[in-house]
Design a protein around this motif. Structure first.
Motif, PDB file in Angstrom:
ATOM      1  N   ASP A 256      -3.518   5.320   0.083  1.00 49.81           N
ATOM      2  CA  ASP A 256      -3.932   4.712   1.325  1.00 49.81           C
ATOM      3  C   ASP A 256      -2.845   3.729   1.769  1.00 49.81           C
ATOM      4  O   ASP A 256      -2.251   3.023   0.946  1.00 49.81           O
ATOM      5  N   LYS A 257      -2.558   3.667   3.049  1.00 58.42           N
ATOM      6  CA  LYS A 257      -1.466   2.829   3.561  1.00 58.42           C
ATOM      7  C   LYS A 257      -1.643   1.363   3.184  1.00 58.42           C
ATOM      8  O   LYS A 257      -0.677   0.673   2.818  1.00 58.42           O
ATOM      9  N   ASN A 258      -2.863   0.874   3.279  1.00 66.00           N
ATOM     10  CA  ASN A 258      -3.110  -0.526   2.960  1.00 66.00           C
ATOM     11  C   ASN A 258      -2.807  -0.807   1.494  1.00 66.00           C
ATOM     12  O   ASN A 258      -2.171  -1.813   1.146  1.00 66.00           O
ATOM     13  N   ASP A 259      -3.237   0.099   0.605  1.00 64.23           N
ATOM     14  CA  ASP A 259      -2.957  -0.074  -0.821  1.00 64.23           C
ATOM     15  C   ASP A 259      -1.476   0.076  -1.129  1.00 64.23           C
ATOM     16  O   ASP A 259      -0.943  -0.607  -2.011  1.00 64.23           O
TER      17      ASP A 259
ATOM     18  N   HIS B 117       0.999  -0.887   0.717  1.00 65.71           N
ATOM     19  CA  HIS B 117       1.658  -2.158   1.022  1.00 65.71           C
ATOM     20  C   HIS B 117       1.249  -3.257   0.046  1.00 65.71           C
ATOM     21  O   HIS B 117       2.075  -4.090  -0.340  1.00 65.71           O
ATOM     22  N   LYS B 118      -0.003  -3.274  -0.369  1.00 63.40           N
ATOM     23  CA  LYS B 118      -0.437  -4.260  -1.363  1.00 63.40           C
ATOM     24  C   LYS B 118       0.356  -4.118  -2.663  1.00 63.40           C
ATOM     25  O   LYS B 118       0.834  -5.100  -3.240  1.00 63.40           O
TER      26      LYS B 118
END
Length: 484
Positions: A312-315, A317-318
């Motif tokens: 997932d894109k958010n993960d 970056h995290k």
């Protein structure tokens, strides 16, 4: 020339025999049996304690009975590392060694000179009938490289010696009287996955050819960490491209600086050329930064089969932000001992696969409070994104004793033997002496050994002339041990 033909022949023959036995940390059953059989074959009192340490006792030679009993100590396990293109099977093969000038090396794997040379030297002394020595207690510990388990769970009732000679130092002009403690940090984060975007092209990105090395003794040398480089690539690539990440696997053991890392990524077919151009530019940049330190560094990207799922894109970056933020390398230099690393951390292993992001790292420090501080700093970088953080394997350092009797003796003998001053120091490695000293209060300890370069990496090598120097120095020390 064959390794077993080198001098001192008894030591090298034992090293060859030892290296024929697979002896990875936590897989020492065969080498324990090997050592027990060796002691019994010599007709010496041989003890295996509850954890697997082996103690072999040998009486003093004639005229040396009133000398202090000496503990000769080395660890049986070795770091199993190999080059990525090697199909070597550590579980079933002995180390393939060869002589290269004044050095003994292994073909594509670690050599096991750490701490096999120390073990072989002790074996040679136990078998000899022409070496003068006081009463000896040969202590062969297990699992030094991945947890100090043998030292931690030592049965002290098997040891009565008052002097301990640890044969696990890797520079032949050094007398080590202190070392760092360590703690392992493990982090786990569950991430979301989704199907790969349509019209994507996947690549396997590889970083290899790094020197790696010992995460304590080599941590200050500025060598590249493959995990940090790969994350830097992913971070910067994600800023300019619609980068999708499927997997990331880098590094191996906690006490080895990562030499290789691989990731599977994907981009839109429309960004394929831009991605390859980015890889070329990034490779040129990194090679320029490390040209004098990592001359064989290689960064490549090859097309591969499309993965079914990506992060997932958010993960994404995290995770790359957390890996960028985590401390790695030297944390603090000692304010009291010149050129000594006080505290450090090694981001040893990164796994991003099947919905789970895992990191393994090792923090070291000669100061207990700083060790804890580094571990907190490492854990905090991952706690911010919601990782579970656990620590384990905590072991103490070894506080230097400048008034040590064995240090005074060995310093004098070194000056007489080599017309030079020894380098008396503390090291940033995790020697077992700190733990053993807690079990054996009041024991006088020192560590020394031959020149071993590249420990914990396939570049590991040991100097033949230095082994000869170490051997004769060891025999001289045994002959001059003071009376009780």
């Amino acid at each position: 020339m064959k390794v077993e033909s080198l001098e001192p022949r008894s030591l090298w023959r034992n090293f060859v025999a030892l290296n024929a036995v697979p002896r990875a940390s936590k897989k020492e059953e065969r080498v324990i049996a090997f050592m027990v059989a060796y002691g019994k074959q010599l007709g010496l009192e041989t003890i295996k304690d509850h954890i697997g340490n082996v103690v072999i006792k040998k009486p003093a030679t004639e005229g040396m009975e009133n000398k202090q009993t000496v503990v000769l100590q080395s660890h049986l396990d070795m770091v199993h590392q190999k080059n990525g293109d090697s199909d070597f099977d550590f579980d079933n093969q002995g180390i393939d060694m060869y002589v290269d000038g004044d050095w003994v090396k292994a073909k594509g794997t670690t050599l096991g000179a750490d701490n096999g040379i120390g073990v072989a030297a002790i074996m040679a002394i136990l078998a000899a009938d022409d070496i003068a020595h006081p009463a000896l207690e040969a202590l062969f510990t297990i699992d030094e490289e991945t947890g100090m388990t043998g030292a931690k769970q030592l049965d002290p009732s098997n040891i009565s010696g008052t002097i301990l000679l640890n044969l696990d130092t890797e520079e032949d002009n050094e007398l080590t009287i202190g070392c760092a403690g360590g703690i392992d940090t493990t982090t786990v984060y569950k991430y979301k996955q989704h199907p790969i975007e349509q019209n994507s092209t996947a690549f396997k990105v590889s970083i290899k050819g790094l020197k790696g090395g010992h995460s304590g003794m080599d941590i200050h040398k500025g060598r590249a960490n493959a995990n940090k480089l790969m994350n830097r690539l992913l971070y910067n690539g994600g800023k300019v491209l619609d980068l999708q990440l499927s997997t990331f696997e880098g590094g191996s053991l906690r006490n080895a600086i990562p030499r290789e890392a691989n990731a599977v990524v994907a981009v839109s077919k429309y960004q394929k050329e831009a991605f390859l151009s980015f890889i070329d530019d990034f490779s040129e940049l990194i090679k320029g930064e490390f040209q004098s330190i990592e001359p064989t560094l290689s960064i490549s990207a090859k097309e591969t089969d499309l993965p079914a799922e990506v992060l997932d894109k958010n993960d994404y970056h995290k995770i790359v932000n957390a890996l960028y933020a985590v401390p790695n390398g030297v944390f603090r230099m000692s304010p009291d001992i010149p050129d000594l690393v006080e505290a450090s951390s090694n981001l040893a292993k990164v796994i991003i696969k099947d919905g789970e992001f895992i990191t393994l790292s090792l923090q070291r420090s000669s100061v207990e409070s700083t060790k804890g501080d580094v571990a907190i700093a490492v854990g905090a970088a991952f706690e911010i994104i919601g990782s579970t953080v656990t620590t384990s394997g905590d072991y103490p350092g070894w506080k230097p004793d400048a008034d040590s009797e064995i240090l005074s003796l060995m310093s004098k003998l070194y000056k007489v033997s080599f017309n030079d001053e020894p380098n008396v120091n503390a090291c940033h490695a995790g020697l077992e002496c700190g733990i053993l000293g807690a079990h054996l209060p009041g024991i006088d300890m020192i560590s020394f050994g031959p020149n071993i370069h590249g420990a914990h990496s396939p570049d590991e090598t040991v100097q033949i002339s230095s082994v000869n120097k170490f051997w004769h120095y060891l025999l001289n020390v045994l002959e001059e041990i003071p009376t009780s």
